[in-house]
Design an enzyme around this catalytic site. Sequence first.
Site, short mmCIF file in Angstrom:
data_model
loop_
_atom_site.label_atom_id
_atom_site.label_comp_id
_atom_site.label_asym_id
_atom_site.label_seq_id
_atom_site.Cartn_x
_atom_site.Cartn_y
_atom_site.Cartn_z
N HIS A 158 0.87 -1.18 0.00
CA HIS A 158 0.00 0.00 0.00
C HIS A 158 0.90 1.22 0.00
CE1 HIS A 158 -3.52 -2.49 1.16
NE2 HIS A 158 -2.57 -3.23 1.71
N GLU A 198 -7.27 -12.43 5.96
CA GLU A 198 -6.26 -11.82 6.85
C GLU A 198 -6.81 -11.95 8.28
OE1 GLU A 198 -5.79 -7.57 6.38
OE2 GLU A 198 -3.84 -7.54 7.40
N ASP A 211 2.69 -2.73 4.49
CA ASP A 211 2.81 -1.32 4.92
C ASP A 211 4.15 -1.16 5.63
OD1 ASP A 211 -0.08 -0.33 4.42
OD2 ASP A 211 -0.33 -2.20 5.52
N1 ADE Z 1 -4.75 -1.27 4.19
C1 ADE Z 1 -3.44 -1.14 4.38
N2 ADE Z 1 -2.92 -2.26 4.89
C2 ADE Z 1 -3.94 -3.14 5.01
C3 ADE Z 1 -4.05 -4.47 5.47
N3 ADE Z 1 -2.99 -5.15 5.92
N4 ADE Z 1 -5.27 -5.04 5.47
C4 ADE Z 1 -6.32 -4.37 5.03
N5 ADE Z 1 -6.28 -3.13 4.59
C5 ADE Z 1 -5.10 -2.50 4.57
ZN ZN Z 2 -2.62 -5.10 2.53
#
Ligand code: ADE
Ligand code: ZN
Length: 341
Positions: free
Chosen positions: A21, A202, A281
């Site tokens: 991201h 996730e 991230d």
């Molecule tokens: N936006 C940024 N990182 C994310 C993640 N790990 N899961 C969901 N949305 C996100």
């Molecule tokens: Zn992500």
Amino acid sequence: MDQDAIKNFISGLPKAELHLHIEGTFEPELMFGIAERNHIDLKYNSVDDLKSAYDFNNLQEFLDIYYSGTNVLIEEQDFYDLTWAYLQKIHSQNVLHTEIFFDPQTHTSRGVAFDKVISGIHRALGDGRSKLGISSFLILSFLRHLSEESAFQTLEEALPYKSWITAIGLDSSEKGHPPNKFERVFTKAQAEGFLTVAHAGEEGSPEYVWEALKLLQVSRIDHGNRSLEDSLLIDELVKRKMSLTVCPLSNLKLKVVRDMTQHPLAKMLDKGMMATVNSDDPAYFGGYVNENYEAVAVALKLTKGQIVQLAKNSFTASFLNEVEKKAMIEKVDLYYRDQKN
Ligand code: ADE
Ligand code: ZN
């Protein structure tokens, strides 16, 4: 292999990143710099003060901080600088190709024009190609905590920039926002010629992964960790050669896994799933691609062969064409061969 040898081996390995991201690459130092030039007060007094807030118990706690960090991004140049800093970083890590997410709703909802966001990112990606030799694709991600209507509106805004966007994705708060909420807008996106991907499994259940496959017709599952709870789903993912963009340090920091030795990546590889390693991230989770490879290589005692497999998977699972994929995979093979001699 000792830790230094693993580190060196990974550092020279040609790789692609498929789950990143761009807003998640916002390093505190750059955030403070951009805040100052845009005359915005951050609620933290220093870089260290800000970093000390990076302690998360789940996805939502992270997202709250991540979205607040984006508030200082206003001008086209801000989005350029953010993207350029990321490209320089991955250039130093031998990442040859990257496919990055951006979250336009995070910015348009604050009154920042879609054009400024995408133009800054696109211009930096062009420079990444010409100055650093990094190829790239852009993935527009819908925020799943927002409405279907907002996603439709965002897709409309994106259409004039179609040639700059390869795929549509789905991110943000997973639980309570299943893929079926976005079936219609993904169908429209596909009709417009976009590929699709989605975060699933996730924090959400395996059912979310099934829905991403069946309703959103995704080319990749982002994360997909919880797929391992469903043996029929594992079989389906293997049969489809469906790639999973796994993010080890993210999983650790968001407590998706208890510790790295429990990370499901080794099991995924054992079962023949097309897993890849990515940073998600990196400014928030303590590492870019190489640090993610290192963390799993050490904790899961991966062999050189498995590490090489992960790098090859990263190209196989990319949106590059077959000729480009083959050329990249040959680079990985060549590197491995040279390292043996
Ligand atoms: N936006 C940024 N990182 C994310 C993640 N790990 N899961 C969901 N949305 C996100
Ligand atoms: Zn992500």
